[in-house]
Every structure is written in C-alpha cells, then in structure tokens.
Design a protein around this motif. Structure first.
Motif, PDB file in Angstrom:
ATOM      1  N   ASP A  61      -0.414  16.799 -17.751  1.00 28.13           N
ATOM      2  CA  ASP A  61       0.207  16.598 -16.443  1.00 28.13           C
ATOM      3  C   ASP A  61      -0.814  16.939 -15.362  1.00 28.13           C
ATOM      4  O   ASP A  61      -0.930  18.091 -14.950  1.00 28.13           O
ATOM      5  N   PRO A  62      -1.557  15.947 -14.884  1.00 25.53           N
ATOM      6  CA  PRO A  62      -2.602  16.196 -13.888  1.00 25.53           C
ATOM      7  C   PRO A  62      -2.117  16.142 -12.441  1.00 25.53           C
ATOM      8  O   PRO A  62      -2.917  16.066 -11.518  1.00 25.53           O
ATOM      9  N   ILE A  63      -0.798  16.193 -12.238  1.00 24.99           N
ATOM     10  CA  ILE A  63      -0.219  16.038 -10.895  1.00 24.99           C
ATOM     11  C   ILE A  63       0.018  17.404 -10.250  1.00 24.99           C
ATOM     12  O   ILE A  63       0.648  18.279 -10.841  1.00 24.99           O
ATOM     13  N   PHE A  64      -0.473  17.559  -9.017  1.00 27.19           N
ATOM     14  CA  PHE A  64      -0.293  18.769  -8.221  1.00 27.19           C
ATOM     15  C   PHE A  64       0.271  18.332  -6.872  1.00 27.19           C
ATOM     16  O   PHE A  64      -0.154  17.309  -6.327  1.00 27.19           O
ATOM     17  N   THR A  65       1.241  19.094  -6.319  1.00 27.35           N
ATOM     18  CA  THR A  65       1.845  18.724  -5.042  1.00 27.35           C
ATOM     19  C   THR A  65       1.969  19.932  -4.122  1.00 27.35           C
ATOM     20  O   THR A  65       2.025  21.078  -4.580  1.00 27.35           O
ATOM     21  N   ILE A  66       2.023  19.642  -2.838  1.00 26.43           N
ATOM     22  CA  ILE A  66       2.301  20.683  -1.851  1.00 26.43           C
ATOM     23  C   ILE A  66       3.115  20.058  -0.721  1.00 26.43           C
ATOM     24  O   ILE A  66       2.915  18.897  -0.357  1.00 26.43           O
ATOM     25  N   LEU A  67       4.078  20.812  -0.217  1.00 24.58           N
ATOM     26  CA  LEU A  67       4.823  20.446   0.981  1.00 24.58           C
ATOM     27  C   LEU A  67       4.289  21.309   2.107  1.00 24.58           C
ATOM     28  O   LEU A  67       4.157  22.524   1.946  1.00 24.58           O
ATOM     29  N   ILE A  68       3.991  20.684   3.226  1.00 22.86           N
ATOM     30  CA  ILE A  68       3.418  21.441   4.337  1.00 22.86           C
ATOM     31  C   ILE A  68       3.968  20.921   5.660  1.00 22.86           C
ATOM     32  O   ILE A  68       4.198  19.728   5.815  1.00 22.86           O
ATOM     33  N   THR A  69       4.185  21.842   6.583  1.00 18.49           N
ATOM     34  CA  THR A  69       4.590  21.510   7.945  1.00 18.49           C
ATOM     35  C   THR A  69       3.440  21.892   8.865  1.00 18.49           C
ATOM     36  O   THR A  69       2.938  23.012   8.791  1.00 18.49           O
ATOM     37  N   VAL A  70       3.014  20.947   9.697  1.00 14.94           N
ATOM     38  CA  VAL A  70       1.927  21.223  10.642  1.00 14.94           C
ATOM     39  C   VAL A  70       2.436  21.021  12.059  1.00 14.94           C
ATOM     40  O   VAL A  70       3.345  20.235  12.302  1.00 14.94           O
ATOM     41  N   ASP A  71       1.820  21.756  12.988  1.00 16.71           N
ATOM     42  CA  ASP A  71       2.271  21.707  14.379  1.00 16.71           C
ATOM     43  C   ASP A  71       1.448  20.755  15.248  1.00 16.71           C
ATOM     44  O   ASP A  71       1.577  20.741  16.457  1.00 16.71           O
ATOM     45  N   GLY A  72       0.622  19.961  14.641  1.00 25.62           N
ATOM     46  CA  GLY A  72      -0.208  18.993  15.358  1.00 25.62           C
ATOM     47  C   GLY A  72      -1.254  18.441  14.414  1.00 25.62           C
ATOM     48  O   GLY A  72      -1.241  18.703  13.213  1.00 25.62           O
ATOM     49  N   GLU A  73      -2.171  17.661  14.956  1.00 22.86           N
ATOM     50  CA  GLU A  73      -3.241  17.068  14.142  1.00 22.86           C
ATOM     51  C   GLU A  73      -4.036  18.159  13.433  1.00 22.86           C
ATOM     52  O   GLU A  73      -4.475  19.121  14.061  1.00 22.86           O
ATOM     53  N   LYS A  74      -4.206  18.013  12.120  1.00 24.38           N
ATOM     54  CA  LYS A  74      -4.915  19.023  11.324  1.00 24.38           C
ATOM     55  C   LYS A  74      -5.769  18.344  10.251  1.00 24.38           C
ATOM     56  O   LYS A  74      -5.309  17.462   9.538  1.00 24.38           O
ATOM     57  N   ASN A  75      -7.015  18.763  10.139  1.00 23.03           N
ATOM     58  CA  ASN A  75      -7.903  18.316   9.069  1.00 23.03           C
ATOM     59  C   ASN A  75      -7.732  19.233   7.868  1.00 23.03           C
ATOM     60  O   ASN A  75      -7.443  20.414   8.017  1.00 23.03           O
TER      61      ASN A  75
END
Length: 174
Positions: A61-75
């Motif tokens: 299982d090579p799948i990794f996930t993340i949920l993220i909330t950002v407050d504006g443009e982010k690199n």
C-alpha cells in the motif's frame, strides 16, 4: 541458430552461466510529512504534519494522504522520514514542474535542488494523496471540513491535546 551473411545457419554453443537478477524497487519510506510555508520550512515543525498511511507494508500500500487547511496561498513539499531524522534537504520531494506549481496532479521529483515546490493557491481545505510507487501526487480541494476532537484522560480533557478527526459535510467521519 544464427545466420551468416550468406544465409548459412550456425549453432552457437557456450557454457551455461548462472545469473541472478534482483529488481530494485522504488524506495518507499515508512512515513512522509508536509513541509512548507505552513510550518516555516522547519523539519521539527514538519514532524507534526504526517501523512496518514494504512499501516500495511508500504510496497503493498504505497498511498499516503493528508488533510490540511490553509489560510492563504502556501508552498509545500514532502519530507520523508529520512529528512526529518537527518534535517537534510537532499531527500525532500517536490514536483517535476516549475517551482510554485499549483497543478492538482503531478510527478514527484527526488532531487531536492531540482524539485519545485507545489502550491495551495488559496485559502481552503485540501486533501493531498501521494502514490509513492508511481511517484505521483494529487491535490483535491475539499468542501468545508468540520473538525471533531476526541478528548479524554489521555489528553487531559484538552482539545489541544486531543485526537483530531475530520468529517466532510455529508460524509461519515474518517
């Protein structure tokens, strides 16, 4: 059989030589972390932003996930466990496109000096999925995310120390 220039057949005979071929799999580390503007490009802070994984063998299982909330443009980029442990940038993953690409799909690049940063183009909720076997990433814009926290004795009854769960509107908690 081998034919010469005049069309005659020749049989080539040789001693048998045993050879062992070992395929080299793409190295997949046990953990990956989001590093970028959201955590000051700091490895210690990035260690608090792990991608989720099923816990199965990473080659199954090579799948990794993340949920993220950002407050504006982010690199952002992807720091494998080896980068978190060493504090070195040479194994940090970016994209194969231009630095600051807001593409929602792409190929990962493992040459830190040539790997461009990916970009969340605006404030919002995002799900990032890594396929470490294919060396690709996908970014999905998510609807408003309702956050739920599990608290108890383990967290001192503090939401800050509690286990965060997510529930996307209309979907069961993950």
């Amino acid at each position: 059989m081998v034919k010469d220039a005049e069309g005659r057949n020749f049989e080539l005979i040789s001693n048998v030589i045993a050879a062992t071929a070992t395929p080299i799999a793409t190295p997949i580390e046990s953990a990956y972390y989001l590093i970028g503007d959201v955590n000051g490009w700091d490895f210690t802070a990035a260690a608090t932003m792990p991608f989720s994984h099923s816990g199965k063998d990473v080659y199954e299982d090579p799948i990794f996930t993340i949920l993220i909330t950002v407050d504006g443009e982010k690199n952002w980029k992807v720091a494998p466990q080896s980068a978190i442990d060493s504090g070195k940038w040479d194994t940090v993953l970016g994209n194969t496109e231009a630095d600051g690409s807001a593409s929602t799909t792409g190929n990962l690049a493992d040459n830190a000096s040539a790997a461009g940063a990916m970009k969340f183009p605006e404030a919002g909720n995002y799900k990032v999925t890594l396929n470490m076997e294919a060396y690709t990433y996908t970014v999905e814009v998510m609807p408003d995310v309702i956050e739920y926290f599990v608290v108890g004795d383990f967290s001192g009854w503090s939401q800050t120390n509690g286990q965060r769960l997510y529930s996307v509107a209309g979907a069961p908690a993950q």
